[in-house]
Scaffold this active site. Structure first.
Site, PDB file in Angstrom:
ATOM      1  N   ARG A 128     -24.306  14.228   1.376  1.00 23.03           N
ATOM      2  CA  ARG A 128     -22.767  12.701   0.074  1.00 23.03           C
ATOM      3  C   ARG A 128     -23.257  12.042   0.924  1.00 23.03           C
ATOM      4  O   ARG A 128     -23.354  10.940   0.393  1.00 23.03           O
ATOM      5  CB  ARG A 128     -21.399  13.301  -0.131  1.00 23.03           C
ATOM      6  CG  ARG A 128     -21.344  14.127  -1.025  1.00 23.03           C
ATOM      7  CD  ARG A 128     -20.543  15.123  -1.501  1.00 23.03           C
ATOM      8  NE  ARG A 128     -19.511  14.458  -1.617  1.00 23.03           N
ATOM      9  CZ  ARG A 128     -18.194  14.651  -1.444  1.00 23.03           C
ATOM     10  NH1 ARG A 128     -17.688  15.661  -0.856  1.00 23.03           N
ATOM     11  NH2 ARG A 128     -17.128  13.847  -0.967  1.00 23.03           N
ATOM     12  N   SER A 170     -14.784  19.088  -2.913  1.00 18.26           N
ATOM     13  CA  SER A 170     -14.999  19.278  -0.737  1.00 18.26           C
ATOM     14  C   SER A 170     -13.712  20.042  -0.254  1.00 18.26           C
ATOM     15  O   SER A 170     -13.547  21.115   0.777  1.00 18.26           O
ATOM     16  CB  SER A 170     -15.460  18.595  -0.526  1.00 18.26           C
ATOM     17  OG  SER A 170     -14.998  18.214   1.187  1.00 18.26           O
ATOM     18  N   LYS A 183     -12.183  24.500   1.162  1.00 15.57           N
ATOM     19  CA  LYS A 183     -11.835  24.372   2.753  1.00 15.57           C
ATOM     20  C   LYS A 183     -10.643  24.903   2.803  1.00 15.57           C
ATOM     21  O   LYS A 183     -10.630  25.546   3.677  1.00 15.57           O
ATOM     22  CB  LYS A 183     -12.365  22.910   4.116  1.00 15.57           C
ATOM     23  CG  LYS A 183     -13.740  23.055   4.157  1.00 15.57           C
ATOM     24  CD  LYS A 183     -14.028  22.158   4.552  1.00 15.57           C
ATOM     25  CE  LYS A 183     -13.393  20.562   4.546  1.00 15.57           C
ATOM     26  NZ  LYS A 183     -14.805  19.011   4.493  1.00 15.57           N
ATOM     27  N   HIS A 233      -2.797  18.152   4.578  1.00 19.36           N
ATOM     28  CA  HIS A 233      -4.748  17.386   4.401  1.00 19.36           C
ATOM     29  C   HIS A 233      -4.436  15.928   4.217  1.00 19.36           C
ATOM     30  O   HIS A 233      -3.613  15.927   3.752  1.00 19.36           O
ATOM     31  CB  HIS A 233      -5.295  18.550   3.292  1.00 19.36           C
ATOM     32  CG  HIS A 233      -6.459  17.553   3.789  1.00 19.36           C
ATOM     33  ND1 HIS A 233      -7.814  18.091   4.349  1.00 19.36           N
ATOM     34  CD2 HIS A 233      -7.639  16.719   2.812  1.00 19.36           C
ATOM     35  CE1 HIS A 233      -8.757  16.748   4.770  1.00 19.36           C
ATOM     36  NE2 HIS A 233      -8.599  16.510   3.334  1.00 19.36           N
ATOM     37  N   ASP A 292     -20.109  23.638   1.578  1.00 25.31           N
ATOM     38  CA  ASP A 292     -19.529  22.096   1.924  1.00 25.31           C
ATOM     39  C   ASP A 292     -20.481  21.128   2.929  1.00 25.31           C
ATOM     40  O   ASP A 292     -20.236  20.318   2.421  1.00 25.31           O
ATOM     41  CB  ASP A 292     -17.805  22.218   2.162  1.00 25.31           C
ATOM     42  CG  ASP A 292     -16.941  20.900   2.357  1.00 25.31           C
ATOM     43  OD1 ASP A 292     -17.359  20.155   0.883  1.00 25.31           O
ATOM     44  OD2 ASP A 292     -16.583  20.420   3.238  1.00 25.31           O
TER      45      ASP A 292
END
Lengths: 439, 439
Positions: B168, B183, B187, B82, B161
């Site tokens: 946000r 967040s 995921k 990620h 999320d």
């Protein structure tokens, strides 16, 4: 400019410009700002504060978000009082006729009770037939004929405040000084006043528990009022116990009428003393009398002569209420209610009272609201028998609950017992007026 | 419990309990919390922070707000990478086939571009026919057949999320470490991983401009991943200029295919180097190879042998795309686009590049989004000719814009020129990998 730009600046501790604040207030009214953006900014303001200039801009933009009344064609000067809210605080009903009799025009725009605090509108509606939803034309007529008139917040006065207050209430951003100042002063300034006396409560039943916070708020309010050309003073007054004896709507009106009639229960005397002092300051600040002492004398004569009671009676008639309550306050008593004695579990002196808890205890039996949409039971209430400094024996009454259903009454009585702290030593009774804040 | 109780505690700097955080996350999904209450809490979290325990609870509650995938029946270990987002960051398209060839199963759930950052889904959709909205059954089938599969965030994975991210984004509460951690990790943990490699960007094109912030975020992410039993490492990598040469969707895919084909433009080499390093760490961290050096060698052979290109081709076919682009990347070029040379106004060395501004310059010509609902022009983009440390003459190209309409192209070119800072002295080129964060 986007809402995000304004939120980011305040989030990062910066100072918002006049244009940014205007964009926010206009966006709240027009829905260009989403509620979730407004509440994020409110929390950032709560945590990062506002400068004097920002507070001034916020007040002015909120004031100009709606209609501004003008009573300058009336012969008398125009003045009002605003209290930051407490428990058993019923001075408006006494000081308005007192000031009116002394030649001050009092266009009072009041609120409703929420949480532990009561509201003037709810109290007045305990009088059968009394209408607080006058049109502005009717408001003006009552004002001209009686010298004071009482209405609720209209849709057209400071509409930004109405939306922001609801958001603040739902997001725990009520107790921020710049937000409180802008909320109070935008509405009061919209009423076209010459003078304003503020009653900033301090203690267990007030927003501001300690005197330091109350003083800071009072100074900010006084500075803002005067900067807008309204002669403004504040008293910091005690809210460490209910003001007077009665807490609840009909019982508070009844207490006021008794006081206006000259029937003074010693436990209710602080209500009268504070009402006289606030009215005298309205009289002097608005220029009717240059000397505060002379104003005090004039106000006391208005009370003792029965002129204030007459003026109150004329207001009740003019606003559609049953004026017989002024001569027979017993008519306000709901005879279907039960009386529950709340007894002290031990002997000693009343050392402290959690006034907010007393307010909640009355709300539990239907005398207050958890949400703005809740309805109110006007008859229920609490009558304090013992106040701070009083001696009580075990089993002696702390007070009387006027209530209906048993389970609620039991919760309410338990809350009241827990709100009273009984100690062995006799404490000093708290001073009623703690401080006077002038510009 | 009421939302106000939770908001008040965080507003006052307190620590939220597991129950309070669970109440919040459930309330976000069920709408029991109003958006304006959630955003007030988000701002309070932004300004007052969260403890490690709170961050852990928030991650876990968000993870369990939806479906958790399970690939444990597959023979290979499951790993993913990620990135916290950057400009020209296209490593996913290279490292996924590299890791898959080496025996790692890569179920990649990616996002779309917003603001100055690009998104893997948008890039893949530049390949004619490529489908990212696979069902979970199709996703599993592609994964089994190819070794990696790419889909978008589904409605069922971490739904809390999705709502919180939108709030946000609208309330300037994105850049808070506990919120970023929850967040990302909710995921990623929902994808049923054995191992996770994080690419935390630092620099002018990253959320975290400075390395201190990036390091703090990386440590929080690594700690959280490992605490949930996922072997997690992070690299802090340079985002002080676009990664590689191409910024834009089709041009980035084209750059990836070139690199997989062994056609390495020097300006694109950092993309390859970082992809190899990230893939090698996925291979070692997931236990396929105990030694990182051995893993690196294996990954390089997967590249040089053409196996990774074959794997990528099989994925494109399996997800419905036109696999001919793998052999003829020129097919990705939109021949109706204009090429605009962006020239340096003066001679010197490229000293710094505002990478975010390059990202915004590509968004201006249609290659990115201001709002999630905006559509994307896959063909447009920017090809950097000069990178940090390169010498340029006055009038020499900083890069090429592939664009359509003249006014947008001019704004875009101006933004690119302003994003390049030219100085007299040659700076050191920034280090690609700044730090490795292990548990």
């Amino acid at each position: 400019m986007r809402p995000q730009d304004v939120i980011r600046r305040k989030r990062d501790g910066g100072e918002l410009s006049r244009e940014e604040i205007a964009f926010f207030v206009r966006g709240v009214v027009s829905d260009e700002w989403a509620d979730y953006q407004s509440s994020a900014l409110l929390m950032a303001i709560y945590l990062n504060g506002m400068s004097g200039a920002e507070q001034q801009s916020l007040t002015e933009e909120m004031l100009h978000s709606g209609e501004v009344l003008d009573f300058s064609e009336l012969p008398q000067p125009v003045a009002d009082k605003h209290s930051t809210g407490g428990v058993g605080d019923k001075t408006s009903l006494i000081l308005a006729p007192l000031a009116a009799v002394c030649g001050v025009c009092v266009p009072m725009i009041s609120g409703r009770g929420l949480g532990h605090t009561g509201g003037t509108l709810d109290k007045l509606e305990a009088i059968p037939g009394y209408r607080v939803n006058l049109s502005l034309a009717e408001f003006r007529t009552v004002l001209e004929r009686v010298g004071f008139a009482m209405i609720g917040q209209t849709e057209t006065i400071a509409p930004a405040d109405k939306k922001l207050y609801a958001l603040r209430d739902a997001t725990e951003t009520v107790e921020a000084i710049p937000l409180i100042v802008a909320s109070i002063m935008s509405k009061k300034l919209a009423a076209g006043l010459d003078a304003l006396v503020l009653d900033v409560k301090s203690g267990t039943g007030a927003f501001m528990h300690d005197e330091t916070g109350a003083e800071e708020l009072a100074r900010a309010l006084v500075a803002t009022g005067n900067s807008f050309g309204v002669r403004t003073e504040a008293l910091i007054t005690d809210m460490n116990q209910p003001l007077g004896r009665a807490v609840g709507n009909a019982v508070e009106v009844s207490e006021c009428i008794d006081l206006l009639r000259g029937e003074v229960d010693e436990r209710a005397r602080p209500v009268l003393d504070l009402s006289v002092e606030l009215a005298a300051r309205m009289v002097s600040l608005s220029g009717v009398e240059a000397s505060l002492d002379v104003a005090r004398g004039k106000v006391k004569r208005a009370l003792e002569s029965g002129a204030a009671l007459d003026c109150f009676r004329r207001n009740v008639e003019a606003q559609g209420g049953d004026a017989r309550v002024c001569d027979e306050p017993g008519r306000l008593r709901d005879l279907t209610l039960r009386e529950v004695r709340v007894e002290s579990e031990r002997a000693g002196f009343v050392a402290a009272i959690d006034a907010a808890e007393i307010g909640r205890a009355v709300a539990v039996i239907g005398g207050g609201r958890a949400r703005m949409s809740d309805s109110i039971d006007a008859g229920v209430g609490f009558l304090a028998e013992a106040k701070i400094g009083d001696e009580v024996k075990a089993g002696e009454a702390l007070g009387l609950l006027l209530c209906r259903k048993t389970p609620d009454a039991e919760e309410s009585a338990a809350r009241i017992r827990s709100a009273y702290r009984i100690a062995e030593e006799q404490p000093r009774a708290p001073e009623l007026i703690k401080e006077v804040i002038t510009p």
